[in-house]
Design a protein around this motif. Structure first.
Motif, PDB file in Angstrom:
ATOM      1  N   SER B 121     -35.346 -69.348  68.413  1.00 31.98           N
ATOM      2  CA  SER B 121     -36.258 -69.799  67.164  1.00 31.98           C
ATOM      3  C   SER B 121     -36.477 -68.566  66.507  1.00 31.98           C
ATOM      4  O   SER B 121     -36.859 -68.379  65.380  1.00 31.98           O
ATOM      5  N   VAL B 122     -36.705 -67.219  67.408  1.00 32.20           N
ATOM      6  CA  VAL B 122     -36.609 -65.883  66.609  1.00 32.20           C
ATOM      7  C   VAL B 122     -35.331 -65.653  65.655  1.00 32.20           C
ATOM      8  O   VAL B 122     -35.662 -65.041  64.470  1.00 32.20           O
ATOM      9  N   MET B 123     -34.313 -66.165  66.245  1.00 30.91           N
ATOM     10  CA  MET B 123     -33.092 -65.865  65.419  1.00 30.91           C
ATOM     11  C   MET B 123     -33.074 -66.786  64.253  1.00 30.91           C
ATOM     12  O   MET B 123     -32.797 -65.999  62.979  1.00 30.91           O
ATOM     13  N   ALA B 124     -33.775 -67.838  64.356  1.00 34.36           N
ATOM     14  CA  ALA B 124     -33.633 -68.882  63.010  1.00 34.36           C
ATOM     15  C   ALA B 124     -34.572 -68.293  61.911  1.00 34.36           C
ATOM     16  O   ALA B 124     -34.263 -68.141  60.723  1.00 34.36           O
ATOM     17  N   GLY B 125     -35.790 -67.631  62.397  1.00 40.22           N
ATOM     18  CA  GLY B 125     -36.552 -67.265  61.586  1.00 40.22           C
ATOM     19  C   GLY B 125     -36.280 -65.991  60.717  1.00 40.22           C
ATOM     20  O   GLY B 125     -36.318 -65.785  59.622  1.00 40.22           O
ATOM     21  N   THR B 126     -35.550 -65.207  61.522  1.00 41.23           N
ATOM     22  CA  THR B 126     -35.130 -63.863  61.315  1.00 41.23           C
ATOM     23  C   THR B 126     -34.141 -64.111  60.169  1.00 41.23           C
ATOM     24  O   THR B 126     -33.900 -63.338  59.226  1.00 41.23           O
ATOM     25  N   PHE B 127     -33.051 -64.662  60.401  1.00 35.50           N
ATOM     26  CA  PHE B 127     -32.068 -65.397  59.766  1.00 35.50           C
ATOM     27  C   PHE B 127     -32.618 -65.676  58.307  1.00 35.50           C
ATOM     28  O   PHE B 127     -32.120 -65.164  57.390  1.00 35.50           O
ATOM     29  N   ALA B 128     -33.686 -66.636  58.448  1.00 43.41           N
ATOM     30  CA  ALA B 128     -33.935 -67.331  57.121  1.00 43.41           C
ATOM     31  C   ALA B 128     -34.666 -65.953  56.172  1.00 43.41           C
ATOM     32  O   ALA B 128     -34.590 -66.189  54.760  1.00 43.41           O
ATOM     33  N   GLU B 129     -35.453 -65.053  56.824  1.00 46.12           N
ATOM     34  CA  GLU B 129     -35.901 -64.165  55.979  1.00 46.12           C
ATOM     35  C   GLU B 129     -34.795 -63.309  55.460  1.00 46.12           C
ATOM     36  O   GLU B 129     -35.064 -62.968  54.238  1.00 46.12           O
ATOM     37  N   THR B 130     -33.760 -63.073  56.154  1.00 47.40           N
ATOM     38  CA  THR B 130     -32.808 -62.172  55.455  1.00 47.40           C
ATOM     39  C   THR B 130     -32.049 -62.829  54.222  1.00 47.40           C
ATOM     40  O   THR B 130     -31.947 -62.236  53.181  1.00 47.40           O
ATOM     41  N   VAL B 131     -31.760 -64.250  54.486  1.00 44.50           N
ATOM     42  CA  VAL B 131     -31.130 -65.041  53.414  1.00 44.50           C
ATOM     43  C   VAL B 131     -32.100 -65.225  52.495  1.00 44.50           C
ATOM     44  O   VAL B 131     -31.852 -65.077  51.206  1.00 44.50           O
ATOM     45  N   ASN B 132     -33.432 -65.441  52.523  1.00 45.46           N
ATOM     46  CA  ASN B 132     -34.423 -65.491  51.517  1.00 45.46           C
ATOM     47  C   ASN B 132     -34.514 -64.118  50.591  1.00 45.46           C
ATOM     48  O   ASN B 132     -34.578 -64.441  49.347  1.00 45.46           O
ATOM     49  N   ALA B 141     -28.329 -56.018  59.273  1.00 44.33           N
ATOM     50  CA  ALA B 141     -29.839 -56.232  59.294  1.00 44.33           C
ATOM     51  C   ALA B 141     -30.415 -57.217  60.269  1.00 44.33           C
ATOM     52  O   ALA B 141     -31.451 -57.193  60.969  1.00 44.33           O
ATOM     53  N   LEU B 142     -29.642 -58.494  60.297  1.00 43.49           N
ATOM     54  CA  LEU B 142     -30.254 -59.744  61.006  1.00 43.49           C
ATOM     55  C   LEU B 142     -30.355 -59.211  62.525  1.00 43.49           C
ATOM     56  O   LEU B 142     -31.373 -59.379  63.254  1.00 43.49           O
ATOM     57  N   ILE B 143     -29.452 -58.590  63.029  1.00 46.91           N
ATOM     58  CA  ILE B 143     -29.326 -58.294  64.418  1.00 46.91           C
ATOM     59  C   ILE B 143     -30.044 -57.189  64.853  1.00 46.91           C
ATOM     60  O   ILE B 143     -31.001 -57.447  65.743  1.00 46.91           O
ATOM     61  N   ARG B 144     -30.250 -56.202  63.978  1.00 49.10           N
ATOM     62  CA  ARG B 144     -31.399 -55.236  64.251  1.00 49.10           C
ATOM     63  C   ARG B 144     -32.752 -55.690  64.342  1.00 49.10           C
ATOM     64  O   ARG B 144     -33.469 -55.488  65.276  1.00 49.10           O
ATOM     65  N   LYS B 145     -33.199 -56.417  63.254  1.00 47.49           N
ATOM     66  CA  LYS B 145     -34.480 -57.180  63.311  1.00 47.49           C
ATOM     67  C   LYS B 145     -34.576 -57.932  64.610  1.00 47.49           C
ATOM     68  O   LYS B 145     -35.840 -58.216  65.115  1.00 47.49           O
ATOM     69  N   TYR B 146     -33.473 -58.865  64.894  1.00 53.14           N
ATOM     70  CA  TYR B 146     -33.767 -59.769  66.004  1.00 53.14           C
ATOM     71  C   TYR B 146     -33.855 -59.054  67.153  1.00 53.14           C
ATOM     72  O   TYR B 146     -34.911 -59.550  67.718  1.00 53.14           O
ATOM     73  N   TYR B 147     -33.245 -57.941  67.569  1.00 50.83           N
ATOM     74  CA  TYR B 147     -33.503 -57.391  68.856  1.00 50.83           C
ATOM     75  C   TYR B 147     -34.814 -56.542  68.915  1.00 50.83           C
ATOM     76  O   TYR B 147     -35.449 -56.684  69.867  1.00 50.83           O
ATOM     77  N   LEU B 148     -35.291 -56.043  67.824  1.00 48.00           N
ATOM     78  CA  LEU B 148     -36.695 -55.468  67.773  1.00 48.00           C
ATOM     79  C   LEU B 148     -37.768 -56.748  67.920  1.00 48.00           C
ATOM     80  O   LEU B 148     -38.888 -56.194  68.636  1.00 48.00           O
ATOM     81  N   ARG B 149     -37.333 -57.798  67.506  1.00 46.55           N
ATOM     82  CA  ARG B 149     -38.536 -58.870  67.871  1.00 46.55           C
ATOM     83  C   ARG B 149     -38.439 -59.487  69.309  1.00 46.55           C
ATOM     84  O   ARG B 149     -39.518 -59.999  69.622  1.00 46.55           O
ATOM     85  N   THR B 150     -37.273 -59.178  69.840  1.00 44.74           N
ATOM     86  CA  THR B 150     -36.956 -60.024  71.265  1.00 44.74           C
ATOM     87  C   THR B 150     -37.272 -59.117  72.426  1.00 44.74           C
ATOM     88  O   THR B 150     -38.201 -58.980  73.165  1.00 44.74           O
TER      89      THR B 150
END
Lengths: 287, 197
Positions: B121-132, B141-150
Protein backbone atom coordinates in the motif's frame (compact mmCIF):
# COMPACT_ATOMS: atom_id res chain seq x y z
CA UNK A 1 6.11 -1.17 -43.98
CA UNK A 2 3.39 -1.90 -41.44
CA UNK A 3 2.99 0.85 -38.87
CA UNK A 4 1.71 0.56 -35.31
CA UNK A 5 1.39 2.98 -32.43
CA UNK A 6 3.98 1.99 -29.83
CA UNK A 7 3.76 2.35 -26.06
CA UNK A 8 7.18 1.56 -24.54
CA UNK A 9 6.19 2.27 -20.93
CA UNK A 10 8.28 3.96 -18.23
CA UNK A 11 10.45 1.00 -17.36
CA UNK A 12 11.72 0.67 -20.94
CA UNK A 13 13.13 4.18 -21.11
CA UNK A 14 16.30 3.54 -19.12
CA UNK A 15 16.15 0.57 -16.74
CA UNK A 16 15.02 -1.93 -19.33
CA UNK A 17 15.92 -0.07 -22.52
CA UNK A 18 17.46 -3.27 -23.92
CA UNK A 19 13.94 -4.56 -24.51
CA UNK A 20 12.71 -1.46 -26.34
CA UNK A 21 15.87 -1.01 -28.40
CA UNK A 22 16.00 -4.64 -29.49
CA UNK A 23 12.24 -4.68 -30.15
CA UNK A 24 12.30 -1.60 -32.35
CA UNK A 25 15.31 -2.95 -34.21
CA UNK A 26 13.94 -6.43 -34.94
CA UNK A 27 10.56 -4.98 -35.85
CA UNK A 28 12.25 -2.86 -38.51
CA UNK A 29 13.94 -6.01 -39.87
CA UNK A 30 10.46 -7.48 -40.21
CA UNK A 31 9.08 -4.43 -41.99
CA UNK A 32 7.22 -3.19 -38.93
CA UNK A 33 7.50 0.36 -37.68
CA UNK A 34 6.85 0.80 -33.98
CA UNK A 35 5.94 4.50 -33.92
CA UNK A 36 6.26 5.76 -30.37
CA UNK A 37 3.18 7.74 -29.36
CA UNK A 38 4.38 11.23 -28.50
CA UNK A 39 4.23 12.48 -24.92
CA UNK A 40 2.64 9.31 -23.56
CA UNK A 41 2.23 9.02 -19.80
CA UNK A 42 2.51 6.17 -17.31
CA UNK A 43 -0.25 3.57 -17.82
CA UNK A 44 -0.98 3.65 -14.09
CA UNK A 45 0.35 0.12 -13.56
CA UNK A 46 -0.90 -2.24 -10.87
CA UNK A 47 -0.03 0.31 -8.18
CA UNK A 48 -2.41 3.04 -9.33
CA UNK A 49 -5.28 0.57 -9.64
CA UNK A 50 -4.89 -0.15 -5.93
CA UNK A 51 -5.47 3.51 -5.19
CA UNK A 52 -8.09 4.77 -7.58
CA UNK A 53 -9.64 2.86 -10.42
CA UNK A 54 -11.07 6.00 -12.00
CA UNK A 55 -7.71 7.76 -12.06
CA UNK A 56 -5.96 4.66 -13.38
CA UNK A 57 -8.44 4.54 -16.26
CA UNK A 58 -7.95 8.23 -17.00
CA UNK A 59 -4.18 7.75 -17.14
CA UNK A 60 -4.55 4.91 -19.62
CA UNK A 61 -7.30 6.62 -21.60
CA UNK A 62 -5.05 9.62 -22.24
CA UNK A 63 -2.61 7.27 -23.96
CA UNK A 64 -5.35 5.66 -26.02
CA UNK A 65 -6.55 9.12 -27.03
CA UNK A 66 -3.03 10.16 -28.06
CA UNK A 67 -2.67 7.03 -30.20
CA UNK A 68 -6.06 7.66 -31.81
CA UNK A 69 -5.19 11.30 -32.55
CA UNK A 70 -2.03 10.12 -34.32
CA UNK A 71 -4.14 7.90 -36.54
CA UNK A 72 -3.29 4.51 -35.05
CA UNK A 73 -5.88 1.76 -34.82
CA UNK A 74 -3.51 -0.45 -32.82
CA UNK A 75 -1.38 0.41 -29.81
CA UNK A 76 1.41 -2.05 -29.12
CA UNK A 77 2.65 -2.45 -25.54
CA UNK A 78 5.92 -4.23 -24.83
CA UNK A 79 5.44 -4.47 -21.07
CA UNK A 80 2.82 -6.98 -19.98
CA UNK A 81 1.74 -4.73 -17.12
CA UNK A 82 1.07 -1.80 -19.48
CA UNK A 83 -0.63 -4.16 -21.91
CA UNK A 84 -3.15 -5.40 -19.33
CA UNK A 85 -3.92 -1.98 -17.85
CA UNK A 86 -4.36 -0.30 -21.25
CA UNK A 87 -6.42 -3.23 -22.55
CA UNK A 88 -8.53 -3.32 -19.41
CA UNK A 89 -9.25 0.39 -19.73
CA UNK A 90 -10.46 -0.18 -23.29
CA UNK A 91 -12.75 -2.98 -22.07
CA UNK A 92 -14.27 -0.91 -19.27
CA UNK A 93 -14.80 2.04 -21.61
CA UNK A 94 -16.63 -0.28 -24.00
CA UNK A 95 -18.72 -2.14 -21.43
CA UNK A 96 -19.38 0.29 -18.61
CA UNK A 97 -21.21 3.52 -19.53
CA UNK A 98 -20.53 5.00 -16.08
CA UNK A 99 -16.78 4.58 -16.56
CA UNK A 100 -17.03 5.95 -20.09
CA UNK A 101 -18.80 9.15 -19.08
CA UNK A 102 -16.45 9.73 -16.15
CA UNK A 103 -13.36 9.25 -18.33
CA UNK A 104 -14.77 11.34 -21.19
CA UNK A 105 -15.40 14.21 -18.82
CA UNK A 106 -11.92 13.98 -17.34
CA UNK A 107 -10.24 13.87 -20.76
CA UNK A 108 -12.25 16.92 -21.81
CA UNK A 109 -10.76 18.85 -18.88
CA UNK A 110 -7.42 18.43 -20.65
CA UNK A 111 -8.92 19.17 -24.09
CA UNK A 112 -8.79 15.58 -25.26
CA UNK A 113 -11.32 13.13 -26.64
CA UNK A 114 -11.31 9.40 -27.19
CA UNK A 115 -13.69 7.57 -29.55
CA UNK A 116 -12.72 4.01 -28.61
CA UNK A 117 -11.13 3.05 -31.93
CA UNK A 118 -7.76 1.82 -30.66
CA UNK A 119 -7.04 -1.85 -30.08
CA UNK A 120 -4.32 -2.67 -27.54
CA UNK A 121 -2.01 -5.57 -28.33
CA UNK A 122 1.11 -7.16 -26.84
CA UNK A 123 4.39 -6.89 -28.72
CA UNK A 124 4.87 -10.68 -28.68
CA UNK A 125 1.46 -11.17 -30.33
CA UNK A 126 2.17 -8.58 -33.03
CA UNK A 127 5.68 -9.74 -33.96
CA UNK A 128 4.70 -13.41 -34.07
CA UNK A 129 1.15 -13.39 -35.41
CA UNK A 130 1.27 -10.43 -37.80
CA UNK A 131 4.70 -11.17 -39.25
CA UNK A 132 4.03 -14.91 -39.32
CA UNK A 133 6.25 -17.93 -39.78
CA UNK A 134 7.29 -17.11 -43.33
CA UNK A 135 8.06 -13.49 -42.54
CA UNK A 136 10.19 -14.39 -39.56
CA UNK A 137 11.98 -17.36 -41.15
CA UNK A 138 12.87 -15.22 -44.18
CA UNK A 139 14.90 -12.90 -41.90
CA UNK A 140 16.88 -15.57 -40.08
CA UNK A 141 20.55 -15.37 -41.05
CA UNK A 142 22.14 -17.10 -38.06
CA UNK A 143 19.77 -19.81 -36.80
CA UNK A 144 20.00 -20.36 -33.04
CA UNK A 145 20.93 -23.97 -33.55
CA UNK A 146 21.39 -26.06 -30.44
CA UNK A 147 20.05 -23.36 -28.14
CA UNK A 148 17.58 -24.65 -25.55
CA UNK A 149 15.25 -21.88 -24.42
CA UNK A 150 12.85 -21.79 -21.48
CA UNK A 151 10.10 -19.63 -22.97
CA UNK A 152 8.69 -17.73 -20.01
CA UNK A 153 5.52 -15.72 -20.53
CA UNK A 154 4.69 -14.71 -16.99
CA UNK A 155 1.13 -13.98 -16.04
CA UNK A 156 -0.10 -11.01 -18.00
CA UNK A 157 0.62 -12.00 -21.59
CA UNK A 158 -2.31 -14.40 -21.57
CA UNK A 159 -4.22 -13.33 -18.47
CA UNK A 160 -6.87 -12.27 -17.97
CA UNK A 161 -7.91 -11.63 -21.57
CA UNK A 162 -6.60 -14.67 -23.44
CA UNK A 163 -6.17 -12.47 -26.52
CA UNK A 164 -2.40 -12.32 -26.94
CA UNK A 165 -2.16 -16.02 -26.06
CA UNK A 166 -3.79 -18.78 -24.02
CA UNK A 167 -4.26 -17.80 -20.34
CA UNK A 168 -3.01 -21.14 -19.01
CA UNK A 169 -0.74 -22.55 -21.70
CA UNK A 170 0.74 -19.86 -23.93
CA UNK A 171 2.70 -21.11 -26.95
CA UNK A 172 3.45 -18.03 -29.08
CA UNK A 173 7.06 -17.67 -27.96
CA UNK A 174 7.71 -21.40 -28.28
CA UNK A 175 6.60 -21.25 -31.91
CA UNK A 176 8.78 -18.20 -32.52
CA UNK A 177 11.86 -19.88 -31.03
CA UNK A 178 11.33 -22.81 -33.40
CA UNK A 179 11.30 -20.42 -36.39
CA UNK A 180 14.57 -18.93 -35.12
CA UNK A 181 16.17 -22.39 -35.12
CA UNK A 182 16.17 -22.87 -31.34
CA UNK A 183 14.32 -25.49 -29.34
CA UNK A 184 12.27 -24.86 -26.21
CA UNK A 185 12.29 -27.00 -23.10
CA UNK A 186 9.13 -28.34 -21.55
CA UNK A 187 8.44 -25.55 -19.10
CA UNK A 188 5.42 -26.05 -16.85
CA UNK A 189 5.90 -22.71 -15.05
CA UNK A 190 5.74 -20.80 -18.34
CA UNK A 191 2.72 -18.77 -17.19
CA UNK A 192 3.43 -18.71 -13.47
CA UNK A 193 3.78 -15.30 -11.87
CA UNK A 194 7.29 -13.95 -11.16
CA UNK A 195 5.89 -12.12 -8.13
CA UNK A 196 5.98 -8.72 -9.76
CA UNK A 197 6.38 -5.94 -7.25
CA UNK A 198 6.27 -8.34 -4.28
CA UNK A 199 10.03 -8.73 -4.85
CA UNK A 200 10.26 -5.28 -3.27
CA UNK A 201 7.20 -5.16 -1.02
CA UNK A 202 7.23 -8.76 0.27
CA UNK A 203 10.70 -10.09 -0.61
CA UNK A 204 10.24 -13.56 0.91
CA UNK A 205 7.18 -14.13 -1.24
CA UNK A 206 8.75 -12.59 -4.34
CA UNK A 207 11.89 -14.70 -4.00
CA UNK A 208 9.81 -17.85 -3.61
CA UNK A 209 7.95 -17.14 -6.85
CA UNK A 210 10.95 -16.07 -8.92
CA UNK A 211 13.11 -18.82 -7.39
CA UNK A 212 10.72 -21.49 -8.57
CA UNK A 213 10.91 -20.30 -12.17
CA UNK A 214 14.73 -20.24 -12.11
CA UNK A 215 14.89 -23.67 -10.46
CA UNK A 216 12.57 -25.30 -12.99
CA UNK A 217 14.45 -23.72 -15.92
CA UNK A 218 17.69 -25.24 -14.60
CA UNK A 219 16.11 -28.62 -13.92
CA UNK A 220 14.80 -28.71 -17.48
CA UNK A 221 18.27 -28.09 -18.86
CA UNK A 222 17.55 -24.71 -20.44
CA UNK A 223 20.47 -22.59 -21.69
CA UNK A 224 18.52 -19.42 -21.01
CA UNK A 225 15.15 -18.01 -20.05
CA UNK A 226 13.42 -15.74 -22.59
CA UNK A 227 11.04 -13.10 -21.27
CA UNK A 228 8.41 -10.76 -22.71
CA UNK A 229 8.02 -8.31 -19.82
CA UNK A 230 10.49 -5.94 -18.12
CA UNK A 231 9.34 -6.78 -14.60
CA UNK A 232 9.72 -10.53 -15.16
CA UNK A 233 13.11 -9.85 -16.72
CA UNK A 234 14.47 -7.83 -13.83
CA UNK A 235 13.11 -10.18 -11.16
CA UNK A 236 14.66 -13.16 -12.92
CA UNK A 237 18.03 -11.58 -13.72
CA UNK A 238 18.77 -9.44 -10.67
CA UNK A 239 18.28 -11.72 -7.68
CA UNK A 240 19.68 -15.09 -8.75
CA UNK A 241 22.55 -15.08 -6.27
CA UNK A 242 20.41 -13.83 -3.40
CA UNK A 243 17.67 -16.41 -3.96
CA UNK A 244 20.24 -19.13 -4.61
CA UNK A 245 21.89 -18.43 -1.25
CA UNK A 246 18.51 -18.51 0.46
CA UNK A 247 17.55 -21.83 -1.11
CA UNK A 248 21.08 -23.24 -0.86
CA UNK A 249 21.30 -23.98 -4.57
CA UNK A 250 22.88 -22.54 -7.69
CA UNK A 251 20.23 -20.65 -9.68
CA UNK A 252 22.46 -18.84 -12.15
CA UNK A 253 20.87 -18.70 -15.57
CA UNK A 254 21.10 -16.25 -18.49
CA UNK A 255 17.88 -14.26 -18.85
CA UNK A 256 17.17 -12.39 -22.09
CA UNK A 257 14.29 -10.71 -23.87
CA UNK A 258 12.75 -12.73 -26.69
CA UNK A 259 13.51 -9.76 -28.97
CA UNK A 260 17.23 -10.07 -28.20
CA UNK A 261 17.17 -13.67 -29.39
CA UNK A 262 15.31 -12.60 -32.53
CA UNK A 263 17.96 -9.97 -33.17
CA UNK A 264 20.79 -12.45 -32.87
CA UNK A 265 19.06 -14.87 -35.23
CA UNK A 266 18.54 -11.99 -37.67
CA UNK A 267 22.30 -11.39 -37.65
CA UNK A 268 22.36 -8.25 -35.49
CA UNK A 269 25.41 -7.80 -33.30
CA UNK A 270 25.30 -8.42 -29.56
CA UNK A 271 25.71 -4.64 -29.08
CA UNK A 272 22.76 -3.96 -31.32
CA UNK A 273 20.56 -6.17 -29.15
CA UNK A 274 22.01 -4.51 -26.01
CA UNK A 275 23.61 -7.62 -24.55
CA UNK A 276 25.89 -5.31 -22.57
CA UNK A 277 22.96 -4.28 -20.36
CA UNK A 278 22.42 -7.81 -19.03
CA UNK A 279 22.94 -8.59 -15.35
CA UNK A 280 23.47 -12.27 -16.10
CA UNK A 281 26.25 -13.83 -18.15
CA UNK A 282 24.67 -13.93 -21.59
CA UNK A 283 27.91 -14.43 -23.52
CA UNK A 284 27.02 -17.95 -24.62
CA UNK A 285 23.52 -16.92 -25.66
CA UNK A 286 23.84 -13.52 -27.32
CA UNK A 287 27.47 -13.77 -28.48
CA UNK B 1 -4.16 -13.38 12.70
CA UNK B 2 -0.44 -12.91 12.92
CA UNK B 3 -0.67 -9.59 14.70
CA UNK B 4 -2.86 -11.14 17.39
CA UNK B 5 -4.90 -7.98 17.62
CA UNK B 6 -8.19 -8.43 19.41
CA UNK B 7 -11.26 -8.22 17.23
CA UNK B 8 -13.25 -5.07 17.39
CA UNK B 9 -16.34 -5.32 15.32
CA UNK B 10 -18.46 -2.27 14.96
CA UNK B 11 -21.72 -3.55 13.50
CA UNK B 12 -22.58 -0.30 11.72
CA UNK B 13 -19.13 0.17 10.17
CA UNK B 14 -19.08 -3.43 9.06
CA UNK B 15 -22.46 -3.15 7.39
CA UNK B 16 -21.53 0.03 5.54
CA UNK B 17 -18.22 -1.48 4.43
CA UNK B 18 -19.99 -4.51 3.02
CA UNK B 19 -22.59 -2.36 1.30
CA UNK B 20 -19.97 -0.11 -0.30
CA UNK B 21 -17.95 -3.10 -1.45
CA UNK B 22 -20.94 -4.78 -3.08
CA UNK B 23 -21.97 -1.55 -4.79
CA UNK B 24 -18.51 -1.06 -6.23
CA UNK B 25 -18.04 -4.68 -7.20
CA UNK B 26 -21.27 -4.63 -9.20
CA UNK B 27 -19.74 -1.84 -11.30
CA UNK B 28 -17.02 -4.25 -12.45
CA UNK B 29 -17.64 -6.28 -15.59
CA UNK B 30 -19.07 -9.60 -14.24
CA UNK B 31 -18.79 -8.21 -10.72
CA UNK B 32 -22.28 -9.35 -9.73
CA UNK B 33 -21.09 -12.94 -10.09
CA UNK B 34 -19.45 -12.70 -6.69
CA UNK B 35 -22.86 -13.71 -5.32
CA UNK B 36 -22.58 -17.00 -7.22
CA UNK B 37 -19.41 -18.20 -5.48
CA UNK B 38 -19.76 -21.89 -4.58
CA UNK B 39 -16.72 -21.88 -2.27
CA UNK B 40 -14.93 -24.48 -4.40
CA UNK B 41 -11.51 -23.03 -3.57
CA UNK B 42 -10.10 -23.07 -7.10
CA UNK B 43 -8.97 -19.48 -6.58
CA UNK B 44 -7.06 -20.28 -3.40
CA UNK B 45 -5.48 -23.39 -4.91
CA UNK B 46 -4.32 -21.26 -7.84
CA UNK B 47 -3.08 -18.25 -5.90
CA UNK B 48 0.74 -18.16 -5.57
CA UNK B 49 0.41 -15.90 -2.51
CA UNK B 50 -2.33 -17.84 -0.70
CA UNK B 51 0.04 -19.76 1.58
CA UNK B 52 1.09 -16.46 3.13
CA UNK B 53 -2.36 -14.91 3.34
CA UNK B 54 -4.39 -14.92 6.55
CA UNK B 55 -7.46 -15.13 4.33
CA UNK B 56 -7.15 -16.75 0.93
CA UNK B 57 -9.36 -15.54 -1.93
CA UNK B 58 -12.03 -18.16 -1.16
CA UNK B 59 -12.06 -17.23 2.51
CA UNK B 60 -12.44 -13.57 1.61
CA UNK B 61 -15.74 -14.30 -0.13
CA UNK B 62 -16.82 -16.39 2.87
CA UNK B 63 -15.99 -13.47 5.15
CA UNK B 64 -17.91 -11.11 2.88
CA UNK B 65 -20.98 -13.31 3.27
CA UNK B 66 -20.51 -13.44 7.01
CA UNK B 67 -20.33 -9.65 7.02
CA UNK B 68 -16.75 -9.56 8.32
CA UNK B 69 -14.83 -7.68 5.65
CA UNK B 70 -13.20 -5.28 8.07
CA UNK B 71 -11.34 -8.15 9.67
CA UNK B 72 -10.13 -9.24 6.23
CA UNK B 73 -8.81 -5.78 5.39
CA UNK B 74 -6.83 -5.61 8.61
CA UNK B 75 -5.29 -9.03 8.00
CA UNK B 76 -2.30 -9.95 5.83
CA UNK B 77 -4.29 -10.83 2.76
CA UNK B 78 -5.21 -8.45 -0.04
CA UNK B 79 -1.86 -6.64 -0.22
CA UNK B 80 -0.12 -9.94 -0.95
CA UNK B 81 -2.02 -10.32 -4.23
CA UNK B 82 0.54 -9.96 -7.03
CA UNK B 83 -2.17 -9.38 -9.66
CA UNK B 84 -1.38 -12.49 -11.72
CA UNK B 85 -5.05 -13.06 -12.66
CA UNK B 86 -4.73 -16.83 -12.11
CA UNK B 87 -7.86 -16.91 -9.95
CA UNK B 88 -9.80 -14.79 -12.43
CA UNK B 89 -9.25 -17.09 -15.40
CA UNK B 90 -9.88 -20.28 -13.42
CA UNK B 91 -12.95 -19.33 -11.37
CA UNK B 92 -15.74 -21.63 -12.59
CA UNK B 93 -18.32 -19.01 -11.59
CA UNK B 94 -16.56 -16.33 -13.65
CA UNK B 95 -15.89 -14.03 -10.70
CA UNK B 96 -13.33 -11.33 -11.58
CA UNK B 97 -11.29 -12.06 -8.46
CA UNK B 98 -8.27 -9.89 -9.23
CA UNK B 99 -10.45 -6.85 -9.85
CA UNK B 100 -12.21 -7.65 -6.59
CA UNK B 101 -8.84 -7.67 -4.81
CA UNK B 102 -8.13 -4.22 -6.27
CA UNK B 103 -11.51 -3.06 -4.99
CA UNK B 104 -10.62 -4.33 -1.50
CA UNK B 105 -7.26 -2.56 -1.66
CA UNK B 106 -9.00 0.70 -2.56
CA UNK B 107 -11.49 0.32 0.28
CA UNK B 108 -8.69 -0.43 2.71
CA UNK B 109 -6.78 2.67 1.60
CA UNK B 110 -9.85 4.89 1.74
CA UNK B 111 -10.74 3.72 5.26
CA UNK B 112 -7.23 3.40 6.59
CA UNK B 113 -7.73 -0.28 7.43
CA UNK B 114 -4.21 -1.55 6.96
CA UNK B 115 -2.47 -4.68 8.24
CA UNK B 116 1.13 -5.47 9.16
CA UNK B 117 1.95 -6.40 5.56
CA UNK B 118 1.11 -2.95 4.26
CA UNK B 119 4.26 -2.32 2.22
CA UNK B 120 2.40 -2.77 -1.04
CA UNK B 121 0.00 0.00 0.00
CA UNK B 122 2.94 2.32 0.68
CA UNK B 123 4.33 1.34 -2.72
CA UNK B 124 1.01 2.20 -4.39
CA UNK B 125 0.83 5.61 -2.69
CA UNK B 126 4.45 6.45 -3.44
CA UNK B 127 4.06 5.34 -7.04
CA UNK B 128 1.02 7.58 -7.52
CA UNK B 129 2.86 10.58 -6.07
CA UNK B 130 5.73 10.10 -8.51
CA UNK B 131 3.44 9.68 -11.48
CA UNK B 132 1.24 12.64 -10.52
CA UNK B 133 4.33 14.84 -10.46
CA UNK B 134 6.04 13.65 -13.64
CA UNK B 135 3.37 11.94 -15.69
CA UNK B 136 5.73 8.99 -15.73
CA UNK B 137 7.37 6.75 -13.21
CA UNK B 138 11.01 7.17 -12.26
CA UNK B 139 12.18 3.97 -10.65
CA UNK B 140 15.08 5.46 -8.73
CA UNK B 141 12.91 8.20 -7.20
CA UNK B 142 10.17 5.69 -6.42
CA UNK B 143 12.38 3.13 -4.74
CA UNK B 144 14.30 5.73 -2.74
CA UNK B 145 11.12 7.20 -1.32
CA UNK B 146 9.57 3.78 -0.77
CA UNK B 147 12.47 2.55 1.36
CA UNK B 148 12.58 5.79 3.34
CA UNK B 149 8.93 5.27 4.21
CA UNK B 150 9.10 1.57 5.00
CA UNK B 151 12.51 0.31 6.03
CA UNK B 152 15.57 2.45 5.24
CA UNK B 153 17.82 -0.40 6.41
CA UNK B 154 16.40 -2.72 3.77
CA UNK B 155 17.69 -0.26 1.18
CA UNK B 156 21.22 -1.26 2.22
CA UNK B 157 20.50 -4.76 0.96
CA UNK B 158 19.83 -3.24 -2.47
CA UNK B 159 23.20 -1.48 -2.77
CA UNK B 160 24.84 -4.32 -4.67
CA UNK B 161 21.97 -4.39 -7.13
CA UNK B 162 22.06 -0.60 -7.55
CA UNK B 163 25.79 -0.67 -8.25
CA UNK B 164 25.46 -3.38 -10.87
CA UNK B 165 22.68 -1.37 -12.54
CA UNK B 166 24.70 1.84 -12.38
CA UNK B 167 27.72 0.19 -13.97
CA UNK B 168 25.55 -0.61 -16.98
CA UNK B 169 23.96 2.82 -17.13
CA UNK B 170 20.59 1.38 -16.18
CA UNK B 171 19.83 3.71 -13.26
CA UNK B 172 17.41 6.44 -14.24
CA UNK B 173 19.14 9.34 -12.52
CA UNK B 174 17.25 12.23 -14.11
CA UNK B 175 13.49 12.44 -14.30
CA UNK B 176 11.49 12.98 -17.45
CA UNK B 177 8.39 15.10 -17.06
CA UNK B 178 5.80 14.80 -19.84
CA UNK B 179 4.89 17.98 -21.74
CA UNK B 180 1.21 17.48 -21.12
CA UNK B 181 1.56 17.24 -17.34
CA UNK B 182 -0.75 20.21 -16.72
CA UNK B 183 -3.49 18.64 -18.78
CA UNK B 184 -3.04 15.31 -17.04
CA UNK B 185 -3.23 16.93 -13.62
CA UNK B 186 -6.47 18.67 -14.66
CA UNK B 187 -7.88 15.33 -15.79
CA UNK B 188 -7.01 13.63 -12.53
CA UNK B 189 -8.40 16.42 -10.39
CA UNK B 190 -11.66 16.31 -12.37
CA UNK B 191 -12.02 12.67 -11.34
CA UNK B 192 -11.21 13.55 -7.76
CA UNK B 193 -13.81 16.33 -7.64
CA UNK B 194 -16.40 13.83 -8.81
CA UNK B 195 -15.49 11.64 -5.86
CA UNK B 196 -15.10 8.57 -8.06
CA UNK B 197 -13.56 5.51 -6.44
Amino acid sequence: MRRYGYFPGCSLMVTNRAYSISATRVARELGVELAEVSDWNCCGATAYLALSEAKAFVMSARNLALAEAEGHDTLVAACSGCYVVLRKTGKYLDEKPAVRSRVTKALAAGDMTYNRTVKVRHLLDVLVNDCGEEGVRARVKKPLEGLKVAAYYGCQVGRPFGEADDPEFPVTMDRLMGWLGATTVDFPVRAACCGGLTMTTEPDLGMEMTGRILRVARERGADCIATACPLCQINLEAYQDKIGRKLGTDLRMPVVYFTQLMGRAFGLSSQEVMAQDSLTDVSAVLA
Amino acid sequence: MKSGKPRRLDAEATRSLRKEFLEHVKELPDGEKVMECIQCGTCSATCPSASRMDYSPRAIVAALRAGDLEHVLESDSVWLCASCYGCTVRCPAGIPFTDMMYELKRLAMARGLLPRARQASVMAGTFAETVNRLGRNNEVALIRKYYLRTNPFAAMGQMGFALRMMKRGRLELSSHRIKGIEGLVKMLSTVEQEGAK
